[in-house]
Design a protein around this motif. Structure first.
Motif, mmCIF file in Angstrom:
data_model
loop_
_atom_site.group_PDB
_atom_site.id
_atom_site.type_symbol
_atom_site.label_atom_id
_atom_site.label_comp_id
_atom_site.label_asym_id
_atom_site.label_seq_id
_atom_site.Cartn_x
_atom_site.Cartn_y
_atom_site.Cartn_z
ATOM 1 N N LYS A 314 0.855 -1.176 0.000
ATOM 2 C CA LYS A 314 0.000 0.000 0.000
ATOM 3 C C LYS A 314 0.895 1.231 0.000
ATOM 4 C CE LYS A 314 -3.766 -2.258 2.536
ATOM 5 N NZ LYS A 314 -4.625 -2.213 3.757
ATOM 6 N N MET A 315 0.800 2.004 -1.065
ATOM 7 C CA MET A 315 1.678 3.150 -1.212
ATOM 8 C C MET A 315 1.194 4.327 -0.371
ATOM 9 S SD MET A 315 3.839 1.847 -3.322
ATOM 10 C CE MET A 315 4.817 3.273 -3.804
ATOM 11 N N ARG A 316 2.134 5.034 0.202
ATOM 12 C CA ARG A 316 1.796 6.258 0.927
ATOM 13 C C ARG A 316 1.255 7.282 -0.062
ATOM 14 N NH1 ARG A 316 4.041 6.327 6.084
ATOM 15 N NH2 ARG A 316 5.738 4.824 6.428
ATOM 16 N N LYS A 317 0.345 8.103 0.366
ATOM 17 C CA LYS A 317 -0.226 9.112 -0.520
ATOM 18 C C LYS A 317 0.831 10.078 -1.025
ATOM 19 C CE LYS A 317 -4.865 8.974 1.477
ATOM 20 N NZ LYS A 317 -5.949 9.758 2.159
ATOM 21 N N LYS A 318 1.775 10.433 -0.157
ATOM 22 C CA LYS A 318 2.844 11.347 -0.551
ATOM 23 C C LYS A 318 3.655 10.759 -1.671
ATOM 24 C CE LYS A 318 6.843 13.852 1.261
ATOM 25 N NZ LYS A 318 7.691 14.117 2.473
ATOM 26 N N ALA A 319 3.986 9.481 -1.542
ATOM 27 C CA ALA A 319 4.785 8.806 -2.553
ATOM 28 C C ALA A 319 4.057 8.749 -3.868
ATOM 29 C CB ALA A 319 5.142 7.389 -2.099
ATOM 30 N N ILE A 320 2.705 8.516 -3.817
ATOM 31 C CA ILE A 320 1.927 8.471 -5.039
ATOM 32 C C ILE A 320 1.922 9.822 -5.712
ATOM 33 C CG2 ILE A 320 -0.396 8.126 -5.963
ATOM 34 C CD1 ILE A 320 -0.870 6.079 -3.759
#
Length: 325
Positions: A314-320
């Motif tokens: 599950k990717m962090r929103k910041k990373a996305i």
């Protein structure tokens, strides 16, 4: 009086290579060029000294007869102790030549040349020409595989010329020619096979270096880019995971499993490992093949992992957001 062990009639090339590999493994060296000074520092019973410093402090105008014999270095086993003193001629201006010389002297020590035979084994006056050549060739083979381990070089296809060796391994032209000959014999199949255990360990240690050098690094998940449950806060990155994936694909020939795990992230804590995969549809398939993963980890990565859990990343929103930019 202890009976002298007979010096072999022929150089023990496989033994010398194995001992060089074993030392690289023990010191966890994982990149080129190898620094022979740091190797000496890591050996508690080996001490190194410049010839001019020894000359100025011991009151001897030619300690160990370096001048008289025109030697670049000498190694002395200190009687009654398990220590060795390596003395090198610091007046030699060719830095790469000194690097080779020190690796060569380390070879004499590690191969037991000063204790397995006569105490004066390395003093040419006490040896026949044939005996001297045997010991020198063993030490040369050790030096080659310490500074340019052939099992690693053989995985770097672009390293082919003398200049390549000089640049990558920080060697002199003459030492690089010795390396090229060793590599030629390896590729021709005329050399005794390398010791598998040490070769596998070295491949694992140098795996990232090999991929970076060859430009074959594969993009994978990063810890900081994922939302990871706090239950795994004590888990750490598995440094040999990329190597394990390579083993699954190339040595276990489990290409479908490799495809499911490609680009994944593995964390571990003692005997437990968690793997984060990119595709949610692959989680169940990876779980069903836990035994293959465990076998590969134990056989090729010398791992003590006994349990593997699999999760979808599950990717962090910041990373996305950063990826979109």
């Amino acid at each position: 009086m202890q009976k002298r062990i007979q010096i072999p009639d022929y150089p023990r090339y496989a033994f010398a290579r194995q001992r060089a590999y074993r030392l690289l493994c023990e010191l966890e060296i994982d990149r080129l060029p190898v620094d022979p000074w740091k190797v000496v520092e890591a050996l508690p019973n080996v001490h190194i000294c410049k010839w001019t410093v020894l000359r100025d402090n011991c009151g001897d105008t030619d300690p160990l007869f370096i001048n008289k014999e025109g030697a670049d270095a000498k190694t002395q086993h200190l009687r009654g102790r398990a220590d060795y003193l390596v003395v090198y001629d610091d007046r030699v201006e060719n830095y790469q030549r000194i690097r080779w010389t020190i690796a060569h002297e380390i070879g004499h020590i590690v191969l037991g040349h000063l204790i397995s035979f006569d105490a004066t084994a390395l003093y040419r006056g006490s040896l026949t020409e044939a005996e001297y050549k045997v010991l020198e060739r063993e030490a040369d083979t050790f030096a080659v595989n310490l500074l340019a381990p052939m099992t690693i070089i053989n995985r770097l296809p672009s390293v082919q010329t003398k200049s390549d060796f000089m640049e990558l391994c920080d060697l002199s032209g003459e030492a690089s020619e010795n390396c090229m000959e060793e590599l030629r014999l390896l590729k021709s199949g005329k050399k005794i096979p390398f010791p598998v255990k040490e070769e596998d360990i070295l491949h694992r240690q140098f795996f990232r270096f090999i991929n970076k050098f060859n430009g074959t690094e594969m993009p994978s998940l990063k810890y900081d880019d994922l939302e990871i449950d706090e239950a795994f806060d004590d888990y750490i990155d598995c440094d040999y995971w990329d190597f394990t994936l390579m083993a699954i694909r190339k040595w276990k020939l489990e290409k479908e499993l490799y495809s499911a795990l490609e680009g994944s992230l593995a964390l571990y804590d003692c005997e437990d490992m968690v793997v984060f995969v990119k595709d949610a549809g692959k989680v169940e398939f990876v779980v069903k093949n836990e035994d293959i993963i465990l076998e590969t980890l134990q056989r090729y990565s010398d791992s003590c992992i006994k349990r593997v859990s699999v999760y979808v990343a599950k990717m962090r929103k910041k990373a996305i957001g950063q990826q979109i930019k």
